[in-house]
Design an enzyme around this catalytic site. Structure first.
Site, PDB file in Angstrom:
ATOM      1  N   GLY A 250     -18.083   2.345  -3.495  1.00 30.53           N
ATOM      2  CA  GLY A 250     -18.907   3.536  -3.278  1.00 30.53           C
ATOM      3  C   GLY A 250     -20.320   3.410  -3.780  1.00 30.53           C
ATOM      4  O   GLY A 250     -21.184   4.206  -3.406  1.00 30.53           O
TER       5      GLY A 250
ATOM      6  N   GLY B 253     -24.734   5.281  -1.453  1.00 32.70           N
ATOM      7  CA  GLY B 253     -25.677   6.338  -1.811  1.00 32.70           C
ATOM      8  C   GLY B 253     -25.199   7.067  -3.049  1.00 32.70           C
ATOM      9  O   GLY B 253     -24.021   7.037  -3.403  1.00 32.70           O
TER      10      GLY B 253
ATOM     11  N   SER C 219     -13.926  -4.117   0.257  1.00 27.30           N
ATOM     12  CA  SER C 219     -14.822  -3.358  -0.630  1.00 27.30           C
ATOM     13  C   SER C 219     -16.289  -3.567  -0.247  1.00 27.30           C
ATOM     14  O   SER C 219     -17.115  -3.909  -1.088  1.00 27.30           O
ATOM     15  CB  SER C 219     -14.612  -3.724  -2.099  1.00 27.30           C
ATOM     16  OG  SER C 219     -15.243  -2.779  -2.945  1.00 27.30           O
ATOM     17  N   PRO C 220     -16.647  -3.354   1.020  1.00 28.29           N
ATOM     18  CA  PRO C 220     -18.026  -3.601   1.462  1.00 28.29           C
ATOM     19  C   PRO C 220     -19.050  -2.672   0.817  1.00 28.29           C
ATOM     20  O   PRO C 220     -20.241  -3.005   0.791  1.00 28.29           O
ATOM     21  CB  PRO C 220     -17.954  -3.379   2.970  1.00 28.29           C
ATOM     22  CG  PRO C 220     -16.801  -2.444   3.159  1.00 28.29           C
ATOM     23  CD  PRO C 220     -15.801  -2.858   2.127  1.00 28.29           C
TER      24      PRO C 220
ATOM     25  N   TYR D 159       0.833  -1.203   0.000  1.00 27.42           N
ATOM     26  CA  TYR D 159       0.000   0.000   0.000  1.00 27.42           C
ATOM     27  C   TYR D 159       0.870   1.256   0.000  1.00 27.42           C
ATOM     28  O   TYR D 159       1.895   1.326   0.675  1.00 27.42           O
ATOM     29  CB  TYR D 159      -0.909   0.029   1.231  1.00 27.42           C
ATOM     30  CG  TYR D 159      -2.038  -0.973   1.226  1.00 27.42           C
ATOM     31  CD1 TYR D 159      -2.326  -1.757   0.110  1.00 27.42           C
ATOM     32  CD2 TYR D 159      -2.832  -1.159   2.358  1.00 27.42           C
ATOM     33  CE1 TYR D 159      -3.364  -2.678   0.119  1.00 27.42           C
ATOM     34  CE2 TYR D 159      -3.872  -2.075   2.375  1.00 27.42           C
ATOM     35  CZ  TYR D 159      -4.128  -2.833   1.255  1.00 27.42           C
ATOM     36  OH  TYR D 159      -5.154  -3.741   1.272  1.00 27.42           O
TER      37      TYR D 159
END
Length: 320
Positions: free
Chosen positions: A215, A219, A210-211, A53
Site C-alpha cells: 500500500g 498514495g 506486492s506491486p 489462502y
C-alpha cells in the site's frame, strides 16, 4: 488489456494477474464473485491463488470461493488458473512441502476445492530444501501426464534455485519451470540482481507480487492499509522523503500512484506482469487502468533516481 506469452510457452495470458488472497478473509464471497466477473469481462484472464489462502484457520477457503464461482459461471476455459503448493495444510508431518507424497495429495485437494479437473499453472510456493529435484520433477511429470496440471512455476525462488530446477528438468528432458513469482516493486528491487537474469535466461515469465509494497506506493490514503511481508524491510518513517518525491512525480504527470506503480512493472524487462489483489471493485477498476499508462525513458530515469535499484545484474552491480 495487454497480453503476453506465459514464459516460453505458447499459452497467452493477461499481463495483469488477478490475485485472490483477499477472497474470504477480507472480501466477502459475493464481492469476490463480482470482482472475478468484472476482471474477466475486462480481459484479465490470468487468475492466481494458493492452497493455503484463507487464513490460518480456514486454509483452502479462497480456492473454495473460486471453485464455486467457476461452477456457477461456466467460464473455466476462459481463464488461465494458477494455484500453489507448499504450506502446512493439515496436522501431519507430510501435510506440507514439496515431497511427492504431499504434492499428490495437495493437487487433488486443490482440484476438489476449485471444482475443476485441471490446473493450468501449478506453482511451488517456496523452496523445499529437503525434497530433491528428481522427486519433485518425477511427480510433476506424472501430474502433467494425468492431465491434472499443464505447466509448473515457482514462487520466492532465488536465481540459483531457478537454475538448479531447470537444469534438473533438462536432464529429464522435461519442460521445467515456466514462471517465477517474486516480491518486486519500486521499493524492493533485489530480484534485479539474480532472479530476473536467471528467469530471462531460462525463458521464465516473472510475476510480481506486492506491486504496491503493502500500500505504500498507492498514495498516502493507502499507507498502512495493509501491513505484511512486503513491509518487513522498510520503516515508514524512513520513507518520507522518497514517498514525497514519488507523489510529486505522480502529481506532475497526473497519474494515480497505484496505477503508476503497476505501470512501472509493466515496463520492466523480463516481467510478465504484476499481481493485483483488489478487495473491492473500485480497486480492481483502478488497477486495470495501469495498462493504459506509458512511461517515457525520462520517466523511468526519474523513478530510478527516486527508487535506486541494485545497479544492474550480478556481479556487475557490486563488482568491477
Amino acid at each position: 488489456m495487454q497480453y503476453s506469452q506465459l514464459g516460453r510457452t505458447g499459452a497467452t495470458v493477461s499481463r495483469l494477474v488477478l490475485g485472490t488472497m483477499n477472497f474470504g478473509p477480507h472480501t466477502a464471497e459475493e464481492d469476490a464473485f463480482a470482482i472475478m466477473d468484472r476482471a474477466l469481462d475486462a480481459g484479465v484472464t490470468f487468475f492466481d491463488t494458493a492452497n493455503g489462502y484463507g487464513g490460518a484457520d480456514r486454509r483452502g477457503w479462497t480456492e473454495e470461493i473460486i471453485g464455486r464461482w467457476l461452477a456457477s459461471r461456466g467460464r473455466r476455459e476462459e481463464i488461465v488458473l494458477a494455484t500453489k503448493v507448499f504450506g502446512q495444510m493439515g496436522p501431519g508431518k507430510n501435510d506440507r512441502g514439496l515431497s511427492a507424497l504431499n504434492i499428490r495429495r495437495a493437487v487433488d485437494a486443490s482440484l476438489r476445492r476449485l471444482q475443476t479437473d485441471h490446473i493450468d499453472l501449478y506453482q511451488m510456493h517456496h523452496v523445499d530444501r529437503t525434497a530433491p529435484w528428481e522427486e519433485i520433477w518425477q511427480v510433476m511429470e506424472l501430474l502433467v501426464a494425468q492431465g491434472k496440471i499443464t505447466y509448473v512455476g515457482s514462487s520466492n525462488f532465488a536465481g540459483w534455485h531457478l537454475a538448479q530446477a531447470n537444469e534438473a528438468a533438462r536432464a529429464r528432458q522435461s519442460l521445467g519451470l515456466v514462471s517465477e513469482q517474486s516480491l518486486y516493486n519500486l521499493l524492493t528491487r533485489d530480484i534485479e540482481l539474480e532472479v530476473i537474469p536467471a528467469a530471462e535466461h531460462y525463458g521464465l515469465g516473472v510475476i510480481a507480487w506486492s506491486p504496491l509494497a503493502g500500500g505504500k506506493l498507492g498514495g498516502r490514503s493507502e499507507m498502512g492499509v495493509r501491513r505484511g511481508t512486503a513491509d518487513r524491510r522498510h520503516d515508514p518513517a524512513d520513507l518520507t522523503e522518497q514517498l514525497d518525491r514519488w507523489e510529486a512525480f505522480c502529481s506532475e504527470r497526473d497519474l494515480a500512484p497505484g496505477q503508476a506503480a503497476l505501470a512501472w512493472l509493466l515496463h520492466r524487462p523480463g516481467v510478465l506482469g504484476p499481481i493485483i489483489g483488489p478487495r473491492t471493485l473500485d480497486q480492481l477498476d483502478s488497477a486495470i487502468g495501469a495498462v493504459d499508462i506509458t512511461l517515457s525513458d525520462d520517466d523511468l530515469t526519474a523513478l530510478d533516481e527516486i527508487f535506486p535499484g541494485p545497479g544492474g545484474p550480478a556481479p556487475e552491480a557490486y563488482a568491477w
